[in-house]
Scaffold this active site. Structure first.
Site, PDB file in Angstrom:
ATOM      1  N   ASP A 233       2.871  -4.233   8.024  1.00 34.49           N
ATOM      2  CA  ASP A 233       1.613  -3.569   8.024  1.00 34.49           C
ATOM      3  C   ASP A 233       0.287  -4.408   8.050  1.00 34.49           C
ATOM      4  OD1 ASP A 233      -0.713  -2.275   6.964  1.00 34.49           O
ATOM      5  OD2 ASP A 233       0.350  -1.597   4.869  1.00 34.49           O
TER       6      ASP A 233
ATOM      7  N   CYS B 186      -4.635   2.528  -3.515  1.00 33.69           N
ATOM      8  CA  CYS B 186      -3.832   2.960  -2.971  1.00 33.69           C
ATOM      9  C   CYS B 186      -2.583   2.242  -3.259  1.00 33.69           C
ATOM     10  CB  CYS B 186      -3.706   3.504  -1.373  1.00 33.69           C
ATOM     11  SG  CYS B 186      -4.757   4.651  -1.310  1.00 33.69           S
TER      12      CYS B 186
ATOM     13  N   LYS C 202     -10.493  -0.479  10.264  1.00 36.16           N
ATOM     14  CA  LYS C 202     -10.556  -1.860   9.373  1.00 36.16           C
ATOM     15  C   LYS C 202     -10.919  -2.966  10.443  1.00 36.16           C
ATOM     16  CE  LYS C 202      -7.685  -0.062   6.253  1.00 36.16           C
ATOM     17  NZ  LYS C 202      -8.114   0.574   4.861  1.00 36.16           N
TER      18      LYS C 202
ATOM     19  N   GLN D  89      -4.700  -4.697   6.924  1.00 37.24           N
ATOM     20  CA  GLN D  89      -5.841  -5.896   6.313  1.00 37.24           C
ATOM     21  C   GLN D  89      -5.703  -6.830   7.214  1.00 37.24           C
ATOM     22  OE1 GLN D  89      -8.019  -4.959   4.257  1.00 37.24           O
ATOM     23  NE2 GLN D  89      -7.173  -3.084   3.662  1.00 37.24           N
TER      24      GLN D  89
ATOM     25  N   HIS E 176       0.904  -1.138  -0.005  1.00 39.88           N
ATOM     26  CA  HIS E 176       0.256  -0.001   0.130  1.00 39.88           C
ATOM     27  C   HIS E 176       0.896   1.280  -0.177  1.00 39.88           C
ATOM     28  CE1 HIS E 176      -2.786   2.865   1.705  1.00 39.88           C
ATOM     29  NE2 HIS E 176      -3.691   2.162   1.558  1.00 39.88           N
TER      30      HIS E 176
HETATM   31  N1  PMP Z   1      -2.076  -0.467   4.636  1.00 34.29           N
HETATM   32  C1  PMP Z   1      -2.811  -1.284   3.914  1.00 34.29           C
HETATM   33  C2  PMP Z   1      -2.849  -2.772   3.518  1.00 34.29           C
HETATM   34  C3  PMP Z   1      -4.227  -0.620   3.729  1.00 34.29           C
HETATM   35  O1  PMP Z   1      -5.292  -1.433   3.354  1.00 34.29           O
HETATM   36  C4  PMP Z   1      -4.520   0.619   4.162  1.00 34.29           C
HETATM   37  C5  PMP Z   1      -5.741   1.210   4.295  1.00 34.29           C
HETATM   38  N2  PMP Z   1      -6.414   1.011   2.991  1.00 34.29           N
HETATM   39  C6  PMP Z   1      -3.471   1.139   4.911  1.00 34.29           C
HETATM   40  C7  PMP Z   1      -1.997   0.719   4.875  1.00 34.29           C
HETATM   41  C8  PMP Z   1      -3.608   2.587   5.480  1.00 34.29           C
HETATM   42  O2  PMP Z   1      -4.198   2.808   6.364  1.00 34.29           O
HETATM   43  P1  PMP Z   1      -4.952   3.961   7.206  1.00 34.29           P
HETATM   44  O3  PMP Z   1      -5.443   4.764   5.759  1.00 34.29           O
HETATM   45  O4  PMP Z   1      -6.091   3.441   8.126  1.00 34.29           O
HETATM   46  O5  PMP Z   1      -3.896   4.582   7.717  1.00 34.29           O
END
Ligand code: PMP
Length: 417
Positions: free
Chosen positions: A211, A375, A237, A214, A134
């Site tokens: 990270d 993203c 999430k 998910q 991401h």
């Molecule tokens: N890493 C992953 C794999 C994600 O799916 C997301 C959110 N789509 C993020 C990081 C970022 O999370 P946040 O926007 O809650 O900071």
């Protein structure tokens, strides 16, 4: 995984209709059709108990934390710190001082890239990530590399959307300062072999950041068992409010890291010559925090902790298998991300229909999916698509909702025929 003849009714003890009663937002119509919320990888919904916990806190207990001696401040502090203990226990951290509240995964990773990166990364060093990250696990490292002259190294992925582990291992070197990879890919659904990744990195004394954005809604994470050095996740999430998340980090890293931001809460004493920083984890929590968010996160953890996780996973696997089979039967569909180990995420493109058009058309049938690059633009580049449509399931989703998606996609195909 067997995708043939997946039954619409799973053989599971999981009572999804009962679970759905806990989520008030699911019971509404969108454009005159029952809502099918299939955008859980972007943000999941909150059960009533989370909404109630936040409401109770705001109604009865709110004051600023830590600094007050009056009753409300003490109650707010207790609620905030009780939630931290719930986080600690849920991820099995050794101590609450290893659980730093942040806004979410993005802030957690930026915190590490800044505070840890500042003293541990120099010109010529390397940060190793994967191709499926991401943006929030790419850009902070790119910024760190730009500041220090270090190099961002990217482990390639395979056409299935798995990390090429041989190549990953070959990219580890004496120059690698940190490995930073996602536990589960939001764009592909791939569950990465993080145990193997951590073991390979630790063989060379390289710390690992995972990270976990998910992963938290789909797995039970034990940070000590994983022996992970940094683990980042977001409340929203995992059925908690937005604006709250956690950076887990081993004490020995947090102790040696300078503060990320300066201000109130993170100090013990200040004069104009110098400041004495607060103990862990408060050294990293400058300013008034998201107290209500933390309370909501604690309630979400209570909720998740009370679920039969084995039955929940069986239900999610069934949703994934059923959706994969139903969508595969559509003409001109290409599934993006066919890893052997996947969470309940299905990314796809349909011939001759742009993903954004698909998103709008299925919305008119009450079906909420995400369309775009998620993203994860490098993933789109790898698969040579501008965007995908993505249906992502939580444990409260049903096969009927997958049928609604399939029918809406068929309708889109008729419109574009
Ligand atoms: N890493 C992953 C794999 C994600 O799916 C997301 C959110 N789509 C993020 C990081 C970022 O999370 P946040 O926007 O809650 O900071």
């Amino acid at each position: 995984m067997n995708h043939t003849n997946v039954q619409a009714v799973p053989n599971t003890a999981f009572d999804v209709q009962k679970i759905r009663q806990d989520f008030p937002i699911l019971h509404q119509q969108v454009h005159g059709k029952p809502l099918a919320y299939l955008d859980n990888a972007a943000s999941a919904q909150r059960p009533q108990c989370v909404i109630d916990a936040v409401c109770r806190y705001e109604t009865h207990d709110h004051a600023n934390v830590h600094r007050g001696v009056h009753t409300l401040s003490e109650r707010a502090t207790q609620a905030y710190e009780n939630a931290r203990e719930k986080v600690r226990s849920y991820i099995n951290a050794a101590s609450v001082s290893e659980c730093v509240y942040v806004r979410g995964t993005t802030e957690a990773i930026n915190l590490v890239a800044n505070a840890w990166g500042q003293n541990n990364v120099k010109a010529g060093d390397e940060i190793l990530i994967s191709w499926m990250e991401h943006h929030s696990n790419i850009v902070p490292w790119q910024m760190l590399c730009a500041r220090t002259g270090a190099k961002l190294v990217v482990a390639p992925i395979t056409p299935r959307g798995e990390i090429d582990m041989e190549k990953f291992a070959a990219l580890l070197s004496d120059r690698t300062r940190l490995v930073a990879v996602g536990h589960i890919s939001n764009a592909l659904g791939t569950v990465n072999p993080i145990r193997d990744i951590i073991a390979l990195a630790h063989d060379r004394d390289i710390p690992v950041l995972i990270d976990g954005a998910q992963a938290m809604p789909h797995t039970r994470v034990d940070v000590q068992d994983l022996d992970v050095d940094f683990y980042a996740f977001s409340g929203h999430k995992m059925f908690a409010p937005t604006g709250i998340g956690v950076l887990y980090a081993k004490t020995r890293y947090l102790e040696r890291m300078p503060p990320y931001q300066g201000g109130g809460e993170m100090i013990l004493a200040v004069n104009f010559e110098r400041s004495v920083y607060n103990e862990l984890p408060y050294k990293f929590e400058a300013g008034t925090p998201n107290i209500a968010g933390a309370v909501g996160l604690g309630a979400a953890i209570d909720y998740l902790g009370a679920l039969d996780f084995a039955a929940l996973l069986e239900h999610e696997q069934h949703l994934l298998d059923y959706a994969t089979e139903q969508l595969s039967s559509l003409s001109g569909i290409r599934l993006i991300g066919t890893a052997r180990k996947k969470a309940s995420v299905v990314s796809f493109v349909l011939e001759n229909i742009h993903a954004h058009d698909l998103g709008t058309i299925v919305d008119s049938d009450g079906v909420a999916i995400r369309t775009g690059h998620h993203c994860a633009m490098p993933v789109m580049d790898y698969f040579e698509v501008p965007a995908t449509a993505r249906a992502s399931f939580a444990f409260y989703n049903t096969v009927d909702e997958i049928d609604a998606l399939t029918n809406a996609l068929k309708k889109a195909q008729r419109m574009f025929a």
